[in-house]
Design a protein around this motif. Structure first.
Motif: not given
Length: 505
Positions: A305-320, A56-69
């Motif tokens: 997250x380390x690359x900084x090129x992620x979209x959080x799921x919360x942001x994504x759910x705001x439009x999809x 499972x996840x290391x819970x230190x920030x919001x989940x992104x689409x990579x976690x969702x996959x």
């Protein structure tokens, strides 16, 4: 091939695929085992039961689409095994201590670092992002694990496993820390295919700190002054290494030789390699099958997250719509790279809407459908077989989704041609809800009306269409067009055909 005939049931809304097609023969399940590096027939250790563990996840920030996959991929595996009649115990851990920056043995704890940034206690951070993660997964339709153990709640089990490794000569204590001795375990590297000597040549570095070998990894780390997350141990005050928790918790809740261990491909080495070494060197049989999902990319670069090129799921759910996000993910095989793009979401939204509309129309027609033999029934059986064949072949969700689209093509053609028999519509309904719904996890956001709402809506629309027809016969075309326009505003389309007006959502 001769397909079975549907069984007779009094209430079509109560029918399932097994009652409609009782003689449908399902294929054996094959999965790609990362350890064996090819597809193998899946045979659980205990007939009828499956033990499954997911990192499972290391819970230190919001989940992104990579976690969702990852979460959606193994959620579908679990759902399909359940669909096939297995009792699945699904364990997925929560890492809330010990995961250091850059997955290393030295440096800051990821949660402690976030705690300092947000001026919170580490456990406040863990709680905050744990619930954020769970909320995101719920919106994606990911089922909750049967058991969801936390690393901080299993310090005793981790210490016990470390003690076993020291006793058997596979770990050593040095200045309050404990390390796994990779040279003591020749099988280290068997999952990833990395031979120990090759690792030494390819990753040559100076031995830092208390390690005997640069490749040794931490089982327990001495807590330096100021380190907030710390526990008493036989070796002094410290905290567990990242890898030990999964070995300890999977063995506790699934026992030795459990069936399936899953996780992201990026965890294969060193995390999963370390898990195997820890468990087996201590004398415990470990996972029988290993499954790894591939990554998600943006512009052909891994999302992280380390690359900084992620979209959080919360942001994504705001439009999809989260269900569209899930549909996009199941449209890609779990072992394939999934490319993130706006065009991909547009395509997924259109495809998902097509399935929604066919299901909605099927549910609308079903309560008043005549009882008669219909060619659609046999076609539905064929699509069910195609879906099962796809999912039995290493959980091939793209082919399974294609089977649902082929089903939709036949359903729409039959509905457009006129009245469809109740048995055929019951079979189509069961296919959508059991395969698309229960297995792939779709149609969970109220996409299609329930049967009672469908019947009410059908009656109301009959009244509306009668009124529109009255306007047309009275040559009150403006009123007729206005009524049609009002329906369009709420998502209802009216089509005039040679057999009269038809509507759809």
């Amino acid at each position: 091939m001769t397909l079975p005939s549907p069984s007779e049931e009094s209430n079509p809304s109560d029918q399932t695929l097994s009652t409609i097609f009782p003689d449908l023969a399902l294929p054996d399940i094959f999965l790609h085992d990362s350890m064996q590096r090819h597809k193998v027939r899946f045979e659980p250790g205990t007939p009828g039961k499956v033990g499954m563990y997911l990192c499972g996840p290391t819970v230190y920030s919001d989940a992104h689409l990579g976690h969702a996959k990852k979460e959606v991929a193994f959620d579908v595996v679990r759902r399909y095994l359940t669909h096939r009649g297995y009792a699945v115990r699904y364990v997925s851990n929560i890492t809330d201590v010990g995961h250091l920056q850059n997955d290393a043995d030295d440096g800051e704890d990821k949660i402690a670092r976030r705690a300092a940034l947000e001026q919170l206690e580490p456990m406040e951070v863990a709680e905050k992002y744990y619930w954020s993660f769970m909320d995101d997964m719920a919106r994606l339709g990911v089922l909750r694990p049967s058991i969801q153990p936390r690393a901080t709640g299993h310090i005793t089990e981790q210490i016990k496993l470390i003690e076993e490794l020291i006793e058997k000569g596979h770990a050593y204590e040095a200045a309050g820390s404990v390390y796994f001795d990779v040279r003591s375990w020749p099988n280290y590297g068997k999952l990833s295919g990395r031979k120990l000597d090759d690792q030494e040549e390819g990753t040559r570095e100076a031995v830092r700190g208390d390690k005997r070998d640069a490749r040794d990894f931490a089982l327990w780390k001495r807590a330096e002054a100021g380190h907030i997350m710390r526990w008493e141990s036989p070796w002094g005050v410290g905290f567990p290494g990242w890898h030990i928790e999964c070995s300890a918790m999977s063995l506790k809740y699934l026992g030795e030789n459990f069936d399936i261990h899953g996780g992201g491909l990026d965890l294969e080495f060193p995390h999963h390699e370390a898990e195997i070494a820890q468990a087996e060197a201590a004398g415990h049989g470990f996972a029988r099958y290993w499954m790894h999902n591939n990554m998600l990319t943006i512009g052909n670069e891994k999302m992280s997250k380390s690359k900084g090129n992620f979209t959080t799921l919360q942001d994504l759910f705001g439009r999809v719509d989260p269900q569209v996000v899930r549909f996009l993910l199941v449209g890609s095989h779990y072992r394939s790279v999934t490319e993130f793009s706006e065009e991909g979401f547009v395509s997924a939204q259109q495809g998902y809407r097509r399935l929604q509309e066919a299901l909605s129309e099927t549910l609308r027609r079903l309560p008043t459908a005549p009882s008669k033999t219909d060619a659609l029934t046999e076609k539905v059986a064929g699509h069910v077989l195609a879906f099962e064949a796809a999912m039995s072949d290493d959980f091939n969700t793209p082919r399974a989704v294609a089977a649902l689209f082929n089903l939709t093509t036949d359903v729409n053609a039959a509905l457009a041609a006129g009245e469809v028999g109740r048995e055929a519509l019951a079979a189509a309904r069961a296919a959508y809800l059991e395969l698309g719904g229960a297995v792939l996890g779709l149609f969970a956001s109220g996409a299609a009306p329930q049967q009672d709402d469908s019947a009410l809506l059908s009656t109301l629309m009959d009244v509306v269409l009668d009124a529109r027809q009255h306007y047309r016969l009275s040559k009150q075309y403006a009123q007729s067009d206005a009524l049609r326009g009002k329906l369009a505003e709420v998502g209802v389309t009216v089509e005039d055909t040679k057999d009269g007006a038809r509507w759809k959502r």
